[in-house]
Design a protein around this motif. Structure first.
Motif, short mmCIF file in Angstrom:
data_model
loop_
_atom_site.label_atom_id
_atom_site.label_comp_id
_atom_site.label_asym_id
_atom_site.label_seq_id
_atom_site.Cartn_x
_atom_site.Cartn_y
_atom_site.Cartn_z
N LEU A 1 53.55 49.64 36.19
CA LEU A 1 54.01 49.01 34.97
C LEU A 1 53.63 47.54 34.93
O LEU A 1 53.25 47.00 33.88
CB LEU A 1 55.53 49.16 34.83
CG LEU A 1 56.05 50.53 34.41
CD1 LEU A 1 57.55 50.60 34.57
CD2 LEU A 1 55.65 50.85 32.97
N GLY B 1 56.33 53.42 30.64
CA GLY B 1 54.95 53.06 30.38
C GLY B 1 54.30 53.87 29.28
O GLY B 1 53.08 53.81 29.10
N LEU C 1 50.31 53.89 29.62
CA LEU C 1 49.58 52.81 30.28
C LEU C 1 49.67 52.89 31.80
O LEU C 1 49.13 52.02 32.49
CB LEU C 1 50.11 51.46 29.80
CG LEU C 1 49.97 51.16 28.31
CD1 LEU C 1 50.46 49.75 27.99
CD2 LEU C 1 48.54 51.35 27.83
N VAL C 2 50.34 53.93 32.34
CA VAL C 2 50.51 54.01 33.80
C VAL C 2 49.96 55.29 34.41
O VAL C 2 49.78 55.37 35.61
CB VAL C 2 52.00 53.85 34.19
CG1 VAL C 2 52.52 52.49 33.78
CG2 VAL C 2 52.84 54.97 33.59
N ALA D 1 50.19 47.22 33.79
CA ALA D 1 49.85 47.87 32.53
C ALA D 1 49.07 46.90 31.63
O ALA D 1 49.45 45.73 31.47
CB ALA D 1 51.11 48.35 31.82
#
Length: 372
Positions: free
Chosen positions: A98, A156, A117-118, A101
Motif C-alpha cells: 500500500l 488497495g 494498486l497492490v 501504491a
C-alpha cells in the motif's frame, strides 16, 4: 504278662491319629490361630499390593491423559501462533504494498472501471451497485464533465471513471493547501499557527493568526483567508512539496494558480497524503482533522447521510465569471475502513448539481463492500 497285653493299650488316649505327639489341644488351637492370622496378614498385604498397583496404573493413565491434553493444547497454541504470525506477515506485506501504491496506475477512460494498486485481484461490482453508479454519472454528464476516484486505503482496491478529466477545482483545493502548511511548515517548526500576518498579496485584512486563516479557509471556505495564506507561503517550498508527491504539474495541477484546475487522480493522490498526515496523531494534525469534519458544505456527507460515518472533506462550488464547478473530495471512515473519495465535475453549481454530486457520492459509498 506284658507281652500278652491287648493292642488297645497302644492306641493314643486322645483319639485322633492326626494329633501331634506331645502337643496339647490348647497348643494346637494356638497354632491354628497363628496360621489363620498369618494367612490374613498375607491376604491383606496382597490386597494392599494390588491396590497400590491399581492406584499407580490409574495415576499413570491420568498422567498419560494429562500429557496428551497438554500436547494437544500446546499444538493448538503453536497453530494459533503460526496463524497469527502468518497474518502479521500478510498484514505487513499489504502495508508495504500500500505504501508503494502508485496512483498513476489508476485506469483512465469514460467507462466505470475497478482496479487494485497492490495485486491482480481486481474487484467486481454487483450489478445493482454498478447500475446505480452509472445512472448517477449519466445525470451529471447532462450538465458537464465528471470524473471520480473511490479508493479503499485498507485493501488497495478502488473504482474510477474519467480519472484524468480536468476540472476547475474551486474551493476544494483549500484543504490540500492547508495540508501543505501544516505538514511541511508547522510540523518542521518553520511556521507557528499562532503567528499573526498582516498584509497579503494586496489584501489588507488586519492582523490574523495562521490558525484563524486556515480555519476560515477550510471550515467556512473563505476566499480572502485562502489568498492570504497563498501569498504568505507559496514560496516556502510549496512547489517542491507538490513535486515530491509525484504530481505532474503540467497535466495534473498548476500549483501556482490560486484555484487550480486538476483531476480526480491528483485529488485522490493528495487526499491519500492527507490520510497519512492525519494518522500521525500530532497536535496540529488532529486540529486539522477536526476542521475537516466541520466543513459547512459537504456533498459527500449529504449523500451518505449517516451520522455513524466520519467524513473529512472540502467541497468546491462556483457558477460565475465563466467558471463552473461542483466538486467534493475527502476521507471516509466506517467499520474500520478508510476510503479516499474524489468527485469532480464541471457542472455549474446549483441545487440540482449539488443533489447530483451527493447522489454520485452515495453510489460510490455503496460499492465499498466490493473493494474489501
Amino acid at each position: 504278662m506284658r507281652k500278652g497285653k491287648s493292642r488297645d493299650e497302644y492306641v493314643p488316649q486322645h483319639g485322633s491319629r492326626y494329633e501331634t505327639k506331645g502337643m496339647s489341644s490348647r497348643g494346637l488351637a494356638d497354632a491354628r490361630f497363628r496360621g489363620a492370622k498369618i494367612a490374613a496378614i498375607g491376604m491383606l498385604a496382597l490386597a494392599v499390593f494390588i491396590l497400590g498397583i491399581a492406584v499407580k496404573t490409574h495415576a499413570l493413565e491420568r498422567t498419560v491423559r494429562s500429557d496428551a491434553s497438554t500436547v494437544q493444547l500446546q499444538n493448538e497454541k503453536v497453530s494459533k501462533s503460526k496463524a497469527s504470525a502468518d497474518q502479521a506477515l500478510s498484514t505487513a506485506d499489504l502495508k508495504t504494498r500500500l505504501s508503494k501504491a502508485d496512483f498513476n496506475d489508476i485506469p483512465s477512460g469514460d467507462t466505470v472501471q475497478t482496479f487494485s494498486l497492490v495485486d491482480n485481484k481486481t474487484p467486481t461490482l454487483e450489478d445493482q451497485s454498478l447500475t446505480s453508479l452509472q445512472d448517477a454519472l449519466s445525470r451529471a454528464q447532462e450538465l458537464g464533465d465528471v470524473g471520480v476516484v473511490f479508493y479503499d486505503l485498507s485493501s488497495g482496491r478502488g473504482v474510477t471513471y474519467n480519472a484524468d478529466v480536468a476540472v476547475y477545482g474551486a474551493s476544494s483545493y483549500k484543504a490540500l493547501y492547508a495540508l501543505y502548511i501544516c505538514e511541511t511548515l508547522v510540523e518542521s517548526g518553520q511556521v507557528s499557527l499562532d503567528w499573526a500576518l498582516a498584509t497579503y498579496g494586496g489584501y489588507s485584512m488586519g492582523w490574523q493568526t495562521v490558525r484563524d486563516l486556515i480555519e476560515n479557509a477550510v471550515v467556512n471556505s473563505d476566499n480572502d483567508s485562502f489568498i492570504a495564506l497563498r501569498a504568505a507561503f507559496d514560496h516556502d517550498g510549496y512547489e517542491d512539496w507538490i513535486a515530491n508527491l509525484g504530481v505532474d504539474n503540467e497535466t495534473a495541477l498548476d500549483p501556482m494558480s490560486d484555484f487550480p484546475t486538476y483531476c480526480p487522480r491528483t485529488s485522490a493522490k493528495l487526499w491519500c497524503e492527507m490520510s497519512e498526515y492525519l494518522s500521525c496523531d500530532t497536535e496540529t494534525s488532529q486540529w486539522l482533522s477536526g476542521l475537516l469534519t466541520s466543513t459547512t458544505r459537504s456533498f459527500i456527507r449529504d449523500g451518505i447521510a449517516d451520522d455513524q460515518v466520519l467524513v473529512r472533506n472540502k467541497a468546491g462550488w462556483i457558477s460565475e465569471d465563466g467558471c463552473y464547478s461542483t466538486c467534493d473530495a475527502g476521507l471516509i471512515d466506517v467499520d474500520g475502513h478508510s476510503y479516499v473519495m474524489s468527485v469532480m465535475t464541471s457542472m455549474p453549481w446549483s441545487d440540482r448539481s449539488s443533489e447530483v454530486t451527493a447522489a454520485i457520492a452515495k453510489a460510490l459509498y455503496d460499492v465499498r463492500s466490493s473493494l474489501a
